[in-house]
Design a protein around this motif. Structure first.
Motif, PDB file in Angstrom:
ATOM      1  N   ALA A  74       0.840  -1.195   0.000  1.00 21.74           N
ATOM      2  CA  ALA A  74       0.000   0.000   0.000  1.00 21.74           C
ATOM      3  C   ALA A  74       0.877   1.248   0.000  1.00 21.74           C
ATOM      4  O   ALA A  74       2.046   1.213   0.403  1.00 21.74           O
ATOM      5  CB  ALA A  74      -0.916   0.018   1.226  1.00 21.74           C
ATOM      6  N   PHE A  75       0.305   2.346  -0.466  1.00 22.25           N
ATOM      7  CA  PHE A  75       0.953   3.651  -0.364  1.00 22.25           C
ATOM      8  C   PHE A  75       0.464   4.307   0.920  1.00 22.25           C
ATOM      9  O   PHE A  75      -0.727   4.584   1.063  1.00 22.25           O
ATOM     10  CB  PHE A  75       0.608   4.523  -1.574  1.00 22.25           C
ATOM     11  CG  PHE A  75       1.412   4.189  -2.807  1.00 22.25           C
ATOM     12  CD1 PHE A  75       2.561   4.904  -3.121  1.00 22.25           C
ATOM     13  CD2 PHE A  75       1.022   3.163  -3.644  1.00 22.25           C
ATOM     14  CE1 PHE A  75       3.302   4.597  -4.244  1.00 22.25           C
ATOM     15  CE2 PHE A  75       1.753   2.841  -4.782  1.00 22.25           C
ATOM     16  CZ  PHE A  75       2.895   3.574  -5.084  1.00 22.25           C
ATOM     17  N   LEU A  76       1.376   4.551   1.851  1.00 21.47           N
ATOM     18  CA  LEU A  76       1.009   5.111   3.146  1.00 21.47           C
ATOM     19  C   LEU A  76       1.844   6.355   3.442  1.00 21.47           C
ATOM     20  O   LEU A  76       2.995   6.459   3.017  1.00 21.47           O
ATOM     21  CB  LEU A  76       1.204   4.070   4.251  1.00 21.47           C
ATOM     22  CG  LEU A  76       0.399   2.770   4.114  1.00 21.47           C
ATOM     23  CD1 LEU A  76       0.758   1.809   5.239  1.00 21.47           C
ATOM     24  CD2 LEU A  76      -1.100   3.044   4.089  1.00 21.47           C
ATOM     25  N   LYS A  77       1.250   7.256   4.197  1.00 19.15           N
ATOM     26  CA  LYS A  77       1.881   8.544   4.479  1.00 19.15           C
ATOM     27  C   LYS A  77       2.661   8.524   5.793  1.00 19.15           C
ATOM     28  O   LYS A  77       2.177   8.005   6.798  1.00 19.15           O
ATOM     29  CB  LYS A  77       0.807   9.635   4.543  1.00 19.15           C
ATOM     30  CG  LYS A  77       1.344  11.049   4.703  1.00 19.15           C
ATOM     31  CD  LYS A  77       0.200  12.055   4.668  1.00 19.15           C
ATOM     32  CE  LYS A  77       0.691  13.484   4.809  1.00 19.15           C
ATOM     33  NZ  LYS A  77      -0.430  14.455   4.766  1.00 19.15           N
ATOM     34  N   VAL A  78       3.850   9.107   5.771  1.00 19.39           N
ATOM     35  CA  VAL A  78       4.671   9.236   6.972  1.00 19.39           C
ATOM     36  C   VAL A  78       4.156  10.403   7.806  1.00 19.39           C
ATOM     37  O   VAL A  78       4.017  11.514   7.318  1.00 19.39           O
ATOM     38  CB  VAL A  78       6.151   9.486   6.605  1.00 19.39           C
ATOM     39  CG1 VAL A  78       6.981   9.715   7.869  1.00 19.39           C
ATOM     40  CG2 VAL A  78       6.717   8.306   5.817  1.00 19.39           C
ATOM     41  N   ILE A  79       3.867  10.141   9.075  1.00 17.20           N
ATOM     42  CA  ILE A  79       3.372  11.212   9.942  1.00 17.20           C
ATOM     43  C   ILE A  79       4.382  11.609  11.017  1.00 17.20           C
ATOM     44  O   ILE A  79       4.225  12.643  11.664  1.00 17.20           O
ATOM     45  CB  ILE A  79       2.034  10.819  10.605  1.00 17.20           C
ATOM     46  CG1 ILE A  79       2.170   9.543  11.419  1.00 17.20           C
ATOM     47  CG2 ILE A  79       0.946  10.665   9.564  1.00 17.20           C
ATOM     48  CD1 ILE A  79       0.919   9.189  12.191  1.00 17.20           C
ATOM     49  N   GLU A  80       5.423  10.769  11.181  1.00 17.96           N
ATOM     50  CA  GLU A  80       6.452  11.103  12.173  1.00 17.96           C
ATOM     51  C   GLU A  80       7.701  10.282  11.889  1.00 17.96           C
ATOM     52  O   GLU A  80       7.614   9.153  11.386  1.00 17.96           O
ATOM     53  CB  GLU A  80       5.944  10.797  13.586  1.00 17.96           C
ATOM     54  CG  GLU A  80       6.908  11.193  14.688  1.00 17.96           C
ATOM     55  CD  GLU A  80       6.427  10.770  16.073  1.00 17.96           C
ATOM     56  OE1 GLU A  80       7.236  10.832  17.022  1.00 17.96           O
ATOM     57  OE2 GLU A  80       5.249  10.362  16.187  1.00 17.96           O
ATOM     58  N   THR A  81       8.844  10.836  12.190  1.00 21.39           N
ATOM     59  CA  THR A  81      10.100  10.093  12.101  1.00 21.39           C
ATOM     60  C   THR A  81      10.906  10.310  13.382  1.00 21.39           C
ATOM     61  O   THR A  81      10.804  11.354  14.028  1.00 21.39           O
ATOM     62  CB  THR A  81      10.953  10.545  10.896  1.00 21.39           C
ATOM     63  OG1 THR A  81      11.281  11.931  11.036  1.00 21.39           O
ATOM     64  CG2 THR A  81      10.216  10.330   9.575  1.00 21.39           C
ATOM     65  N   PHE A  87       7.037   6.454  11.055  1.00 14.30           N
ATOM     66  CA  PHE A  87       5.730   5.961  11.472  1.00 14.30           C
ATOM     67  C   PHE A  87       4.686   6.362  10.438  1.00 14.30           C
ATOM     68  O   PHE A  87       4.583   7.539  10.069  1.00 14.30           O
ATOM     69  CB  PHE A  87       5.365   6.491  12.856  1.00 14.30           C
ATOM     70  CG  PHE A  87       6.241   5.940  13.940  1.00 14.30           C
ATOM     71  CD1 PHE A  87       5.852   4.810  14.643  1.00 14.30           C
ATOM     72  CD2 PHE A  87       7.459   6.532  14.241  1.00 14.30           C
ATOM     73  CE1 PHE A  87       6.662   4.275  15.637  1.00 14.30           C
ATOM     74  CE2 PHE A  87       8.281   6.015  15.235  1.00 14.30           C
ATOM     75  CZ  PHE A  87       7.893   4.885  15.940  1.00 14.30           C
ATOM     76  N   LEU A  88       3.924   5.372   9.982  1.00 12.55           N
ATOM     77  CA  LEU A  88       2.956   5.570   8.908  1.00 12.55           C
ATOM     78  C   LEU A  88       1.529   5.574   9.432  1.00 12.55           C
ATOM     79  O   LEU A  88       1.195   4.844  10.368  1.00 12.55           O
ATOM     80  CB  LEU A  88       3.083   4.450   7.866  1.00 12.55           C
ATOM     81  CG  LEU A  88       4.477   4.154   7.316  1.00 12.55           C
ATOM     82  CD1 LEU A  88       4.399   2.968   6.348  1.00 12.55           C
ATOM     83  CD2 LEU A  88       5.050   5.383   6.619  1.00 12.55           C
ATOM     84  N   LEU A  96       2.064   2.630  12.158  1.00 11.96           N
ATOM     85  CA  LEU A  96       2.836   1.500  11.647  1.00 11.96           C
ATOM     86  C   LEU A  96       4.294   1.917  11.442  1.00 11.96           C
ATOM     87  O   LEU A  96       4.578   2.885  10.739  1.00 11.96           O
ATOM     88  CB  LEU A  96       2.230   1.023  10.321  1.00 11.96           C
ATOM     89  CG  LEU A  96       2.851  -0.203   9.669  1.00 11.96           C
ATOM     90  CD1 LEU A  96       2.677  -1.439  10.552  1.00 11.96           C
ATOM     91  CD2 LEU A  96       2.210  -0.442   8.300  1.00 11.96           C
ATOM     92  N   LEU A  97       5.202   1.166  12.037  1.00 14.11           N
ATOM     93  CA  LEU A  97       6.620   1.509  11.986  1.00 14.11           C
ATOM     94  C   LEU A  97       7.317   0.914  10.770  1.00 14.11           C
ATOM     95  O   LEU A  97       7.138  -0.270  10.460  1.00 14.11           O
ATOM     96  CB  LEU A  97       7.319   1.007  13.253  1.00 14.11           C
ATOM     97  CG  LEU A  97       8.856   1.147  13.297  1.00 14.11           C
ATOM     98  CD1 LEU A  97       9.263   2.623  13.316  1.00 14.11           C
ATOM     99  CD2 LEU A  97       9.423   0.402  14.497  1.00 14.11           C
TER     100      LEU A  97
END
Length: 277
Positions: A74-81, A87-88, A96-97
């Motif tokens: 899937a294409f998922l967006k990164v919300i934090e690193t 983390f997606l 999701l890590l």
């Protein structure tokens, strides 16, 4: 057998103030928080749930579905690193890590990436990987020409579109056989065109031999694309203009137009014909 990272139908064992405990079989009892417990669950004594680990690494059951389950892409967006990875957002309260070791290049917050969701068998934690190639083409392609397959568009290249075939293989859709724009992340049905000697897979969006475009119709399509999808041509256009523009007779022009209209590749306008898609 109950599976982490998948949809399961589990039986209710007992009810507590926090919710109900479900029979996770090989996984033991699993809590389904009270906010997911409906009258239907109580009446049937069963629940259809997704199993994953909460923020304290305890297995929990939820009626919410993630954007991708274990074994899926899937294409998922990164919300934090942070120093552990990226983390997606995958549609659940716990993000999701993607561990640092599973990133092709350092991921950036706010960007979207193609990932594969997998289960770490040692920790029972669900994670994601951007190293897509290691999850594909691990078994020989056993497809036959004309076979219907599920496709996930991965990226556009100079020659066409790379697509993931049935969550198992890479395939290619060539640009000269694609008659509408495709976008990364788009899911659609396709067909196997052929398996090459090197096991590479050529794909089609239409079943081979079905709705095949003849050379004259193909030429008309190409001319439409070269003219921003529109030609000021119709039944009233003179044979000389058609011959000059397309190099075909008016009779063949009408046949090609009829063929493309039946296949829903074009539509008629008051002043000409327009490409669909």
């Amino acid at each position: 057998m109950a599976e982490i990272g998948k949809i399961n139908i589990l039986s209710v064992v007992r009810e507590t103030e926090n919710g109900v405990y479900l029979d996770g079989e090989n996984l033991g009892e699993i809590l389904m928080p009270r906010k997911f417990v409906t009258d239907e669950v109580k009446a049937s004594e069963q629940a259809t749930v997704f199993i994953y680990s909460d923020s304290e690494d305890r297995l929990v059951a939820t009626t919410e579905n993630p954007l991708a389950m274990v074994g899926e892409f899937a294409f998922l967006k990164v919300i934090e690193t942070n120093r552990f990875g990226a983390f997606l957002d995958w549609g659940l309260p716990k993000d999701l890590l993607v561990p640092m070791s599973e990133q092709k290049a350092k991921m950036t917050e706010g960007k979207t990436y193609l990932v594969h969701v997998f289960l770490d068998e040692k920790t029972n934690r669900i994670a994601a990987s951007a190293k897509i190639d290691k999850f594909l083409d691990n078994v020989p392609p056993g497809y036959v020409p004309g076979e219907k397959v599920d496709l996930l568009i991965a990226e556009e290249t100079e020659i066409g579109y790379k697509a993931i075939v049935n969550k198992q293989h890479w395939g290619i859709l060539y640009k000269n056989q694609v008659f509408r724009p495709l976008s990364p992340g788009e899911k659609l049905e396709g067909f196997i065109n052929k398996i090459r000697d090197d096991d590479k897979i050529d794909l089609l969006l239409e079943k081979p031999g079905y709705g095949k475009i003849d050379p004259i119709s193909e030429k008309l399509l190409e001319t439409l694309r070269e003219n921003n999808g529109f030609l000021a041509l119709n039944d009233k256009t003179s044979p000389e203009i058609i011959q000059s523009l397309l190099g075909i007779s008016k009779k063949n022009f009408k046949k090609a137009v009829g063929n493309l209209y039946k296949k829903k590749r074009i539509e008629f306008k008051s002043d000409g014909i327009k490409l669909i898609g």
